[in-house]
Motif scaffolding. Structure first.
Motif, PDB file in Angstrom:
ATOM      1  N   ALA A  49      -5.270  -8.747   5.377  1.00  0.00           N
ATOM      2  CA  ALA A  49      -3.989  -8.853   4.683  1.00  0.00           C
ATOM      3  C   ALA A  49      -3.839  -7.619   3.813  1.00  0.00           C
ATOM      4  O   ALA A  49      -4.547  -6.616   4.003  1.00  0.00           O
ATOM      5  N   THR A  50      -2.917  -7.655   2.873  1.00  0.00           N
ATOM      6  CA  THR A  50      -2.748  -6.546   1.943  1.00  0.00           C
ATOM      7  C   THR A  50      -3.029  -7.022   0.528  1.00  0.00           C
ATOM      8  O   THR A  50      -2.889  -8.208   0.208  1.00  0.00           O
ATOM      9  N   ALA A  52      -1.348  -6.546  -2.125  1.00  0.00           N
ATOM     10  CA  ALA A  52      -0.145  -7.062  -2.782  1.00  0.00           C
ATOM     11  C   ALA A  52       0.033  -8.554  -2.536  1.00  0.00           C
ATOM     12  O   ALA A  52       0.486  -9.293  -3.418  1.00  0.00           O
ATOM     13  N   ASP A  53      -0.331  -9.006  -1.342  1.00  0.00           N
ATOM     14  CA  ASP A  53      -0.138 -10.411  -0.980  1.00  0.00           C
ATOM     15  C   ASP A  53      -1.272 -11.312  -1.439  1.00  0.00           C
ATOM     16  O   ASP A  53      -1.102 -12.540  -1.503  1.00  0.00           O
ATOM     17  N   GLU A  54      -2.433 -10.734  -1.777  1.00  0.00           N
ATOM     18  CA  GLU A  54      -3.610 -11.578  -2.000  1.00  0.00           C
ATOM     19  C   GLU A  54      -4.294 -11.343  -3.341  1.00  0.00           C
ATOM     20  O   GLU A  54      -5.470 -11.666  -3.500  1.00  0.00           O
ATOM     21  N   TYR A  63     -10.457 -12.691  -0.935  1.00  0.00           N
ATOM     22  CA  TYR A  63     -10.058 -11.444  -0.278  1.00  0.00           C
ATOM     23  C   TYR A  63     -10.725 -10.268  -0.989  1.00  0.00           C
ATOM     24  O   TYR A  63     -10.880 -10.282  -2.216  1.00  0.00           O
ATOM     25  N   ASP A 191       0.816  -2.715  -1.370  1.00  0.00           N
ATOM     26  CA  ASP A 191       1.151  -3.097   0.003  1.00  0.00           C
ATOM     27  C   ASP A 191       0.425  -2.224   1.020  1.00  0.00           C
ATOM     28  O   ASP A 191       0.320  -2.593   2.198  1.00  0.00           O
TER      29      ASP A 191
END
Length: 241
Positions: A49-50, A52-54, A63, A191
């Motif tokens: 994932a990135t 920013a999202d995690e 993560y 991101d």
């Protein structure tokens, strides 16, 4: 602001210069770190994932942004009110690296930041709902502008600043990125930072049961209100018959 974070970082050098710019380490290196952080929880690999999202992962997920010289480990289990409450074994993994804690939550106006060097706590600040719950060590350089006109010594109990503003300042100073506001030319875009993902659930189910019990307790002690839009554009509370 709607930002939430739960980050424990192991840093050797300047994270802002290394994060996403130095060599990305392998998933097995990240897995080994996660296994040492959660030795009793099998690390089942998830899709990448990135960052920013995690920065605030789902329950039972961990993560890792893993680059030469810097590891950012994101896990809700790090979201403590008092940085000094973190489990001691987390600092045994540092291997001489500087350890940084960054956790904030917009819903409760909470912020906790911590700095450990050579395994020793150098700075800890915990703020929740307008109250300082922990304040140890001298101010960090990025903190000074926020406390300039206020007493920030160990006797401080009220918060004359916006904790989430200070939290964003910590992200910029420590890691070279922020979650809110415009991205400057020299700032990292989270991101663009890949992270390895792992499911790290408690195989006994005890942690999940405790979490569910706390949720049920919250529901019993807090009244959830519902609203609809009135004809004049104002919010009107819905009262069940």
């Amino acid at each position: 602001m709607g930002a939430k974070t739960a980050i424990l970082a192991y840093i050797d050098g300047n994270a802002g210069q290394q994060l996403g710019r130095s060599e990305r380490l392998t998933v097995e290196v990240a897995r080994q770190l996660v296994n040492r952080i959660h030795p009793d929880r099998p690390a089942e690999q998830l899709p990448d994932a990135t960052l920013a999202d995690e920065v605030w992962p789902s329950d039972d997920h961990t993560y890792v942004a893993a680059f030469a010289g810097v590891y950012l480990v994101c896990d809700q289990r790090f979201a403590v009110e008092r940085p000094s409450q973190l489990a001691p074994h987390l600092f045994d993994l540092a291997a001489g690296r500087r350890v940084l804690l960054h956790t904030m939550h917009s819903g409760s106006d909470a912020l906790a930041i911590g700095v450990w060097e050579a395994g020793q706590l150098r700075r800890a600040l915990g703020v929740r709902s307008g109250t300082v719950v922990e304040n140890v060590g001298p101010l960090l350089p990025f903190e000074a502008p926020y406390w300039r006109h206020h007493d920030a010594d160990g006797e401080t109990t009220s918060v004359p600043i916006r904790p989430l503003d200070l939290g964003e300042a910590a992200l910029r100073a420590w890691f070279g990125f922020a979650l809110e506001g415009e991205i400057s030319r020299n700032q990292i875009d989270p991101d663009d930072i890949p992270v390895y993902g792992f499911r790290t659930a408690d195989p006994t189910g005890a942690e999940q049961a405790t979490r569910q019990a706390l949720l049920e307790q919250f529901r019993r002690t807090h009244t959830l209100r519902r609203y609809s839009m009135g004809p004049d554009g104002t919010l009107v509370e819905i009262i069940d018959a």
